[in-house]
Design a protein around this motif. Structure first.
Motif, PDB file in Angstrom:
ATOM      1  N   CYS B  60      48.459  29.211  38.576  1.00 51.63           N
ATOM      2  CA  CYS B  60      49.274  30.543  38.071  1.00 51.63           C
ATOM      3  C   CYS B  60      48.748  31.700  38.684  1.00 51.63           C
ATOM      4  O   CYS B  60      49.506  32.633  38.736  1.00 51.63           O
ATOM      5  N   GLY B  61      47.525  31.703  39.127  1.00 55.17           N
ATOM      6  CA  GLY B  61      46.659  32.782  39.595  1.00 55.17           C
ATOM      7  C   GLY B  61      46.193  33.895  38.620  1.00 55.17           C
ATOM      8  O   GLY B  61      45.732  34.870  38.930  1.00 55.17           O
ATOM      9  N   CYS B  62      46.311  33.186  37.393  1.00 49.63           N
ATOM     10  CA  CYS B  62      45.468  34.248  36.362  1.00 49.63           C
ATOM     11  C   CYS B  62      44.046  33.775  36.665  1.00 49.63           C
ATOM     12  O   CYS B  62      43.486  33.139  37.169  1.00 49.63           O
ATOM     13  N   LEU B  63      43.251  35.095  35.977  1.00 54.39           N
ATOM     14  CA  LEU B  63      41.647  34.636  36.132  1.00 54.39           C
ATOM     15  C   LEU B  63      41.389  33.509  35.296  1.00 54.39           C
ATOM     16  O   LEU B  63      41.795  33.020  34.555  1.00 54.39           O
ATOM     17  N   ALA B  64      40.089  32.855  35.794  1.00 53.73           N
ATOM     18  CA  ALA B  64      39.896  31.672  35.357  1.00 53.73           C
ATOM     19  C   ALA B  64      38.117  31.207  35.538  1.00 53.73           C
ATOM     20  O   ALA B  64      37.723  31.900  36.510  1.00 53.73           O
ATOM     21  N   ASP B  65      37.579  30.758  34.607  1.00 52.16           N
ATOM     22  CA  ASP B  65      36.346  30.413  34.625  1.00 52.16           C
ATOM     23  C   ASP B  65      36.107  29.236  35.532  1.00 52.16           C
ATOM     24  O   ASP B  65      34.967  28.883  36.168  1.00 52.16           O
ATOM     25  N   GLU B  66      37.080  28.585  35.443  1.00 49.67           N
ATOM     26  CA  GLU B  66      37.149  26.914  36.065  1.00 49.67           C
ATOM     27  C   GLU B  66      38.398  27.157  37.093  1.00 49.67           C
ATOM     28  O   GLU B  66      38.879  28.016  37.125  1.00 49.67           O
ATOM     29  N   ASP B  80      58.322  25.612  29.591  1.00 49.29           N
ATOM     30  CA  ASP B  80      59.432  26.076  30.196  1.00 49.29           C
ATOM     31  C   ASP B  80      59.807  27.199  30.347  1.00 49.29           C
ATOM     32  O   ASP B  80      61.056  27.680  30.822  1.00 49.29           O
ATOM     33  N   ALA B  81      59.100  28.214  30.031  1.00 50.17           N
ATOM     34  CA  ALA B  81      59.367  29.774  30.147  1.00 50.17           C
ATOM     35  C   ALA B  81      58.271  30.209  31.028  1.00 50.17           C
ATOM     36  O   ALA B  81      56.918  29.816  30.738  1.00 50.17           O
ATOM     37  N   LEU B  82      58.351  30.850  32.114  1.00 52.98           N
ATOM     38  CA  LEU B  82      57.273  31.497  33.060  1.00 52.98           C
ATOM     39  C   LEU B  82      57.556  33.113  33.208  1.00 52.98           C
ATOM     40  O   LEU B  82      58.869  33.494  33.288  1.00 52.98           O
ATOM     41  N   CYS B  83      56.517  33.815  32.993  1.00 57.24           N
ATOM     42  CA  CYS B  83      56.502  35.240  33.311  1.00 57.24           C
ATOM     43  C   CYS B  83      55.938  35.505  34.372  1.00 57.24           C
ATOM     44  O   CYS B  83      54.653  35.246  34.652  1.00 57.24           O
ATOM     45  N   VAL B  84      56.771  36.168  35.181  1.00 58.46           N
ATOM     46  CA  VAL B  84      55.901  36.703  36.464  1.00 58.46           C
ATOM     47  C   VAL B  84      55.392  37.997  36.482  1.00 58.46           C
ATOM     48  O   VAL B  84      56.351  39.022  36.258  1.00 58.46           O
ATOM     49  N   VAL B  85      54.228  38.123  36.980  1.00 62.42           N
ATOM     50  CA  VAL B  85      53.616  39.254  36.966  1.00 62.42           C
ATOM     51  C   VAL B  85      53.235  39.892  38.493  1.00 62.42           C
ATOM     52  O   VAL B  85      52.913  38.840  39.109  1.00 62.42           O
ATOM     53  N   GLY B  86      52.753  41.059  38.651  1.00 62.20           N
ATOM     54  CA  GLY B  86      52.295  41.421  39.803  1.00 62.20           C
ATOM     55  C   GLY B  86      50.489  41.349  40.068  1.00 62.20           C
ATOM     56  O   GLY B  86      50.125  41.511  41.155  1.00 62.20           O
ATOM     57  N   GLY B 102      54.781  31.254  26.677  1.00 61.44           N
ATOM     58  CA  GLY B 102      54.715  30.415  27.730  1.00 61.44           C
ATOM     59  C   GLY B 102      53.726  30.643  28.853  1.00 61.44           C
ATOM     60  O   GLY B 102      52.846  31.087  28.524  1.00 61.44           O
ATOM     61  N   LEU B 103      54.106  30.222  29.844  1.00 64.05           N
ATOM     62  CA  LEU B 103      52.933  30.370  31.144  1.00 64.05           C
ATOM     63  C   LEU B 103      53.249  31.440  31.882  1.00 64.05           C
ATOM     64  O   LEU B 103      54.412  32.141  31.876  1.00 64.05           O
ATOM     65  N   TYR B 104      52.472  31.792  32.629  1.00 67.46           N
ATOM     66  CA  TYR B 104      52.215  33.068  33.682  1.00 67.46           C
ATOM     67  C   TYR B 104      52.622  32.545  35.208  1.00 67.46           C
ATOM     68  O   TYR B 104      51.913  31.384  35.542  1.00 67.46           O
ATOM     69  N   HIS B 105      52.952  33.383  35.986  1.00 74.85           N
ATOM     70  CA  HIS B 105      52.815  33.304  37.542  1.00 74.85           C
ATOM     71  C   HIS B 105      52.557  34.638  38.172  1.00 74.85           C
ATOM     72  O   HIS B 105      53.227  35.641  37.980  1.00 74.85           O
ATOM     73  N   VAL B 106      51.240  34.704  38.646  1.00 81.85           N
ATOM     74  CA  VAL B 106      50.969  35.965  39.398  1.00 81.85           C
ATOM     75  C   VAL B 106      51.391  35.993  40.748  1.00 81.85           C
ATOM     76  O   VAL B 106      50.831  34.944  41.325  1.00 81.85           O
ATOM     77  N   LEU B 107      52.200  36.996  41.293  1.00 84.45           N
ATOM     78  CA  LEU B 107      52.254  36.961  42.426  1.00 84.45           C
ATOM     79  C   LEU B 107      51.145  37.661  43.258  1.00 84.45           C
ATOM     80  O   LEU B 107      50.366  38.293  42.720  1.00 84.45           O
ATOM     81  N   PRO B 108      51.088  37.132  44.581  1.00 86.32           N
ATOM     82  CA  PRO B 108      50.055  37.456  45.429  1.00 86.32           C
ATOM     83  C   PRO B 108      49.986  39.208  45.581  1.00 86.32           C
ATOM     84  O   PRO B 108      49.061  39.749  45.833  1.00 86.32           O
ATOM     85  N   THR B 109      51.569  39.599  45.723  1.00 83.34           N
ATOM     86  CA  THR B 109      51.349  41.021  45.979  1.00 83.34           C
ATOM     87  C   THR B 109      52.986  41.245  45.593  1.00 83.34           C
ATOM     88  O   THR B 109      53.799  40.488  45.265  1.00 83.34           O
ATOM     89  N   LEU B 110      53.374  42.510  45.440  1.00 80.20           N
ATOM     90  CA  LEU B 110      54.635  42.935  45.591  1.00 80.20           C
ATOM     91  C   LEU B 110      55.408  43.384  47.172  1.00 80.20           C
ATOM     92  O   LEU B 110      54.612  43.330  47.944  1.00 80.20           O
TER      93      LEU B 110
END
Lengths: 198, 198
Positions: B60-66, B80-86, B102-110
């Motif tokens: 998803c592109g969120c910060l992660a330690d692993e 089944d729900a996805l929140c798209v952020v920048g 739900g889960l997130y999806h981080v876009l690489p850019t706008l």
């Protein structure tokens, strides 16, 4: 939701900077994490590890790359006028005025007995020794206008009264370019009583 | 009068932080030079060298330690729900509301074609693959209200219209707790047209 541990660590260290709270620390940390190239981060880390190599001049306490600062080494500067400041940083502000051509003396601290900074912390014997060695005739106290600054000025004046040196303090008055409307009463009172012909 | 070289170096690096100009960089640098213990400086240097070890979740592109973030690993969250952020940072702001499970999806850019960030930079195939794999039924676009944010929302809506997923965007309206007096006309117009019973 917890931030990754490494990020939390960086937040808490950045919050030690003056005026930086949690929000600013996060802004800085995320900018560094997401937008800084790794090389710049390494450069900053190296600069931080390096910074304590900036020395304080053995004579005056100004910042120095070597054991003595550029002021003390400069043969063009008057050695009979000494400007007393409270921090090495203020030297640069005074220099930017180009109005003073003498030497500086940085006090280790200002007087603040309640915080455990009593007269012994001022290290006046060092100042007195310099005055005598350089045959200083004028001492300018360029200290904060604060409780600590006022106390320090009075204390120095008293302790040096037996020396043949003229002691002065920066003038009080309205800041140049300011509207009277925004000047506080205390300042205005000082400006009034010190009014001069022009 | 020149500052010592090491200090100038630190000034210029600190000025790369967002919103930090020459004056703030000097304030920070002098504080670190004069008041920080050497150990804290070393800790900050180490934290900077460490920070790029914070990873981005492969899914998803969120910060992660692993390799995967805590959101994607959490079995309690709706898939089944996805929140798209920048940006990975905005995830934490959204999480603090405790309104989204739900889960997130981080876009690489706008999208910003003039700055060379065209549609290929959005990496929509990855988003589409996730939607299909997780059988996402709702996609919430939580992007800036800006030219780039608006363009990106419209573009995503168009590209995903063939998928069986409901696409929504964060509502526009007056900020909670604000006086109307300070709300700009554009916001007020959106708030009016989207008025609702209460």
């Amino acid at each position: 939701m917890q931030y990754p541990q490494r990020l939390e660590k960086l937040f808490s260290l950045l919050q030690k900077l003056p005026g930086v709270g949690r929000r600013s620390s996060q802004r800085y940390a995320f900018d560094m994490l997401l937008h800084w190239p790794e090389r710049t981060l390494q450069e900053l880390a190296a600069a931080l590890n390096d910074i304590k190599k900036v020395l304080l001049c053995a004579d005056c306490g100004c910042l120095a790359d070597e054991s003595h600062c550029l002021f003390c080494q400069d043969p063009m500067r008057r050695r009979d006028a000494l400007c007393v400041v409270g921090s090495p940083r203020e030297v640069y502000t005074l220099e930017s005025t180009r109005e003073f051509g003498g030497l500086y003396h940085v006090l280790p601290t200002l007087l603040s007995p309640l915080d455990g900074r009593g007269e012994e912390k001022l290290n006046l014997p060092k100042l007195i020794a310099r005055i005598q060695k350089e045959q200083v005739t004028e001492l300018i106290l360029a200290l904060d206008s604060s409780l600590e600054g006022d106390a320090t000025c009075l204390f120095i004046k008293e302790k040096l009264q037996h020396l043949p040196v003229k002691i002065s303090r920066l003038a009080f008055g309205i800041p140049v370019g300011s509207a009277l409307e925004f000047v506080d009463g205390g300042t205005l009172a000082r400006a009034l009583s010190a009014r001069g012909s022009f």
